[in-house]
Enzyme design. Structure first.
Site, PDB file in Angstrom:
ATOM      1  N   ASP A   1       0.933  -1.242  -0.037  1.00  0.00           N
ATOM      2  CA  ASP A   1      -0.076  -0.071  -0.073  1.00  0.00           C
ATOM      3  C   ASP A   1       0.989   1.311   0.099  1.00  0.00           C
ATOM      4  O   ASP A   1       0.523   2.168   0.806  1.00  0.00           O
ATOM      5  CB  ASP A   1      -0.921   0.016   1.173  1.00  0.00           C
ATOM      6  N   VAL A   2       1.863   1.328  -0.999  1.00  0.00           N
ATOM      7  CA  VAL A   2       2.625   2.446  -0.930  1.00  0.00           C
ATOM      8  C   VAL A   2       2.572   3.279  -2.147  1.00  0.00           C
ATOM      9  O   VAL A   2       3.249   4.229  -2.433  1.00  0.00           O
ATOM     10  CB  VAL A   2       4.234   2.161  -0.682  1.00  0.00           C
TER      11      VAL A   2
ATOM     12  N   LYS B   1       2.563   1.383  -5.496  1.00  0.00           N
ATOM     13  CA  LYS B   1       3.254   0.679  -6.642  1.00  0.00           C
ATOM     14  C   LYS B   1       2.398   0.939  -7.893  1.00  0.00           C
ATOM     15  O   LYS B   1       2.904   1.207  -8.960  1.00  0.00           O
ATOM     16  CB  LYS B   1       3.646  -0.769  -6.197  1.00  0.00           C
TER      17      LYS B   1
ATOM     18  N   LYS C   1       2.045  -7.971 -14.145  1.00  0.00           N
ATOM     19  CA  LYS C   1       1.969  -8.281 -12.769  1.00  0.00           C
ATOM     20  C   LYS C   1       1.651  -9.699 -12.577  1.00  0.00           C
ATOM     21  O   LYS C   1       0.665 -10.344 -12.631  1.00  0.00           O
ATOM     22  CB  LYS C   1       0.550  -7.636 -12.045  1.00  0.00           C
TER      23      LYS C   1
ATOM     24  N   GLY D   1       3.406  -6.243  -2.577  1.00  0.00           N
ATOM     25  CA  GLY D   1       4.084  -6.110  -1.338  1.00  0.00           C
ATOM     26  C   GLY D   1       5.349  -5.386  -1.308  1.00  0.00           C
ATOM     27  O   GLY D   1       5.855  -4.676  -2.003  1.00  0.00           O
TER      28      GLY D   1
ATOM     29  N   ASN E   1       6.553   8.929  -2.910  1.00  0.00           N
ATOM     30  CA  ASN E   1       4.919   9.067  -2.911  1.00  0.00           C
ATOM     31  C   ASN E   1       4.366   9.340  -1.675  1.00  0.00           C
ATOM     32  O   ASN E   1       4.495   8.516  -0.734  1.00  0.00           O
ATOM     33  CB  ASN E   1       4.220   7.735  -3.578  1.00  0.00           C
TER      34      ASN E   1
END
Length: 230
Positions: free
Chosen positions: A14-15, A17, A39, A121, A178
């Site tokens: 949850d950064v 990506k 992905k 992750g 971010n």
């Protein structure tokens, strides 16, 4: 074969990506480059009439300029929104980096100018008892773009991740700051610390914005270090 391929990793889950990956693709699209995305594994997929689908993978598929089937973009789709190796175990599957690499190489044969492979992750997400997702870019020998979620603890998370990337013999092609936490204390000081401690170029500083579309994010991205091979 894809001319420039990059593996997008994150300092944590949850950064941003996927938001950054889509922004990178759109920035390349705007420069007239042909783009594709992959992905390899996605957890948290939803059942649809067409089968399991992941919203992140769909965004990558839609942003790419070259049309690929969903299965080419996301060959391993898992329903539970948990760690991929746990989700796979629950349905009797075993994830394998070598198999993933083979699938990825198939997509890399597409005649694209620019390709993004998005991880899941953080850097050491397990695939099984002996492999992590980091084994995939190691097998593919792809340079890494690191998405840093700017929040409390990001400096240590970033330095540890970069240390692991380098230890794994891979090149950090660039990083993205971010702003995951709009209320982060001492944001500027944290950013300056990272800029002073990382030798790789800062590709983008993305503020905390409501519009996280690929077009919006692309405005903040500098692709030049990636295209010039720095």
């Amino acid at each position: 074969m894809a001319k420039r391929t990059f593996f997008v990793a994150g300092t944590d889950t949850d950064v941003g990506k996927t938001v950054v990956s889509a922004g990178l693709l759109e920035a390349a699209n705007q420069r007239g480059l042909s783009t594709i995305a992959h992905k390899p594994v996605a957890a948290g997929c939803e059942q649809t009439p067409d089968g399991l689908r992941n919203s992140d993978a769909l965004l990558l598929q839609q942003t790419s300029s070259i049309t690929l089937s969903y299965e080419q973009v996301n060959p391993i789709a898992l329903e539970p929104a948990i760690a991929p190796h746990i989700a796979a175990t629950q349905i009797g599957r075993r994830l394998d980096a070598d198999r993933m690499a083979a699938l990825c190489r198939g997509v890399m044969m597409q005649p694209a100018d620019f390709m993004i492979i998005e991880g899941a992750g953080g850097w050491r997400v397990p695939l099984n008892s002996r492999q992590t997702l980091a084994d995939l870019p190691k097998l593919l020998r792809t340079p890494v773009i690191l998405v840093v979620g700017m929040k409390l603890g990001c400096i240590s998370h970033t330095l540890l991740t970069v240390e692991a990337i380098v230890k794994d013999g891979l090149r950090l092609a660039g990083w993205v700051a971010n702003r995951a936490d709009a209320d982060m204390s001492c944001y500027d000081e944290n950013l300056e610390t990272l800029k002073s401690m990382l030798s790789a170029p800062l590709l983008a500083e993305i503020p905390h914005i409501e519009d996280c579309s690929a077009v919006s994010v692309a405005k903040y991205i500098d692709l030049e270090p990636l295209l010039s091979g720095q």
